[in-house]
Design a protein around this motif. Structure first.
Motif, short mmCIF file in Angstrom:
data_model
loop_
_atom_site.label_atom_id
_atom_site.label_comp_id
_atom_site.label_asym_id
_atom_site.label_seq_id
_atom_site.Cartn_x
_atom_site.Cartn_y
_atom_site.Cartn_z
N ASN A 181 -9.48 4.69 -4.72
CA ASN A 181 -10.01 3.49 -5.40
C ASN A 181 -8.89 2.51 -5.72
O ASN A 181 -9.07 1.28 -5.59
CB ASN A 181 -10.75 3.89 -6.67
N ASP A 182 -7.74 3.01 -6.16
CA ASP A 182 -6.60 2.12 -6.48
C ASP A 182 -6.13 1.38 -5.23
O ASP A 182 -5.84 0.17 -5.28
CB ASP A 182 -5.45 2.94 -7.07
N LEU A 183 -6.03 2.10 -4.12
CA LEU A 183 -5.60 1.47 -2.88
C LEU A 183 -6.63 0.45 -2.40
O LEU A 183 -6.26 -0.62 -1.88
CB LEU A 183 -5.38 2.53 -1.80
N LYS A 184 -7.89 0.77 -2.58
CA LYS A 184 -8.96 -0.16 -2.17
C LYS A 184 -8.89 -1.46 -2.96
O LYS A 184 -9.03 -2.56 -2.41
CB LYS A 184 -10.31 0.52 -2.36
N ARG A 185 -8.65 -1.36 -4.26
CA ARG A 185 -8.54 -2.57 -5.09
C ARG A 185 -7.34 -3.41 -4.66
O ARG A 185 -7.42 -4.65 -4.60
CB ARG A 185 -8.42 -2.19 -6.57
N LEU A 186 -6.23 -2.76 -4.37
CA LEU A 186 -5.04 -3.48 -3.92
C LEU A 186 -5.30 -4.18 -2.59
O LEU A 186 -4.91 -5.35 -2.40
CB LEU A 186 -3.87 -2.49 -3.77
N GLU A 243 -11.56 -3.37 7.38
CA GLU A 243 -12.22 -3.52 6.09
C GLU A 243 -11.90 -2.42 5.09
O GLU A 243 -11.77 -2.68 3.89
CB GLU A 243 -13.74 -3.58 6.29
N THR A 244 -11.78 -1.17 5.53
CA THR A 244 -11.61 -0.07 4.58
C THR A 244 -10.35 0.74 4.90
O THR A 244 -9.82 0.68 6.02
CB THR A 244 -12.82 0.88 4.63
N LEU A 245 -9.90 1.53 3.90
CA LEU A 245 -8.75 2.41 4.08
C LEU A 245 -9.23 3.83 4.33
O LEU A 245 -10.27 4.25 3.82
CB LEU A 245 -7.85 2.38 2.85
N GLU A 246 -8.45 4.58 5.08
CA GLU A 246 -8.80 5.96 5.40
C GLU A 246 -7.52 6.76 5.64
O GLU A 246 -6.55 6.24 6.21
CB GLU A 246 -9.69 6.02 6.64
N PHE A 247 -7.51 8.00 5.19
CA PHE A 247 -6.41 8.92 5.50
C PHE A 247 -6.80 9.79 6.68
O PHE A 247 -7.94 10.26 6.77
CB PHE A 247 -6.08 9.79 4.29
N TYR A 248 -5.84 10.02 7.58
CA TYR A 248 -6.08 10.80 8.79
C TYR A 248 -4.98 11.85 8.96
O TYR A 248 -3.90 11.74 8.37
CB TYR A 248 -6.08 9.89 10.03
N LEU A 254 0.83 -1.21 0.00
CA LEU A 254 0.00 0.00 0.00
C LEU A 254 0.87 1.26 0.00
O LEU A 254 0.57 2.24 -0.70
CB LEU A 254 -0.93 -0.01 1.21
N VAL A 255 1.95 1.24 0.77
CA VAL A 255 2.85 2.40 0.83
C VAL A 255 3.53 2.60 -0.52
O VAL A 255 3.67 3.74 -1.01
CB VAL A 255 3.89 2.23 1.96
#
Length: 282
Positions: A244-249, A172-177, A119-120
């Protein structure tokens, strides 16, 4: 005799008793006493204009080793950001204050570590994130705890968690903080299952924090595991396409490793400065 006259007589008596004691001394004793006074402190002498001026006796200097002890205690602590990769403190350092927070540790498996690394690497170069040193789910803010409170605070936490059972979290999901000061940004994996149980744990931690008049956790927390960070506020650079790209990965990794998104919670930890405390769950 009035009370004012009585007080005046006492003052007079105190002064006259001192002068009377001088009168009772012999000449030799008075001479020796005068010499002691001259040697003990400042004396007076006549200047060229026949005026009385004060002559200070020379003071002995403290050895460097002793003087240095007092200098070290009074010197102000300077935050060197180079020692912690440019990160700034949320509050000023003060002697006796310990940065403290409560969290759930997330020991990474090899597959989980590979997911975080992938992801990084998928991030654009203008979001220069690096992997976190450790993975965890926060149950409190970072608060300031005075050193003499640490044992009492830890014991209060221990009593709160004594009947708590182990459980499972699902990410389950990705998020930026960003942090409260907007000086750092994070990429996190958000908790989807186990949220309600985490809220109950936060209530217990908040009760302990209130006992020590410390700030409690966020009113509506977003429970997550931060996996990467960088300096600055990167919110404006996070596009929908990137998300979206990160979510697919992320989904591809989950399909290949179905258990990678699960965290078995068996203990709660508290870090206070360089001290680490663990509270096993039943």
């Amino acid at each position: 005799m009035s009370s004012g006259d009585s007080a005046l007589s006492l003052i007079h008596g105190y002064g006259s008793s001192d002068s009377d004691s001088d009168t009772e001394l012999g000449d030799d004793n008075k001479s020796r006493r005068a010499k002691r006074r001259l040697s003990a402190g400042p004396s007076w002498k006549k200047s060229e204009g026949n005026k009385m001026i004060k002559s200070e006796s020379k003071r002995l200097e403290l050895p460097d080793g002793i003087a240095g002890l007092f200098t070290d205690k009074q010197s102000k602590w300077v935050d060197d950001k180079h020692k912690h990769e440019g990160r700034s403190r949320s509050f000023e350092h003060q002697a006796g204050n310990w940065a403290t927070f409560v969290h759930i540790p997330v020991p990474p498996s090899d597959d989980f570590y590979d997911l975080c690394t992938a992801l990084v690497h998928a991030l654009p170069t203008d979001i220069p994130m690096k992997l976190m040193d450790d993975f965890h789910v926060s149950l409190s803010r970072t608060v300031v705890l005075q050193h003499h409170w640490i044992n009492s605070f830890i014991e209060a936490l221990r009593q709160c968690f004594i009947d708590c059972s182990s459980f499972t979290l699902v990410l389950e999901t990705l998020e930026f903080y960003t942090n409260d000061e907007k000086t750092r940004s994070f990429l996190g994996l958000k908790v989807s299952i186990g949220h309600d149980y985490l809220l109950e744990l936060v209530k217990l931690v908040d009760e302990c924090l209130l006992e020590f008049r410390l700030p409690i956790f966020y009113e509506k927390p977003s429970f997550h595991v931060s996996i990467a960070w960088c300096l600055g506020n990167m919110r404006a650079k996070v596009t929908k396409d990137l998300t979206n790209d990160l979510k697919r990965l992320f989904d591809d990794f989950i399909d290949q490793n179905p258990a990678i998104d699960r965290v078995e919670v068996k203990e709660i930890q508290c870090n206070s400065g360089n001290k680490h405390f663990s509270f096993p769950l039943s």
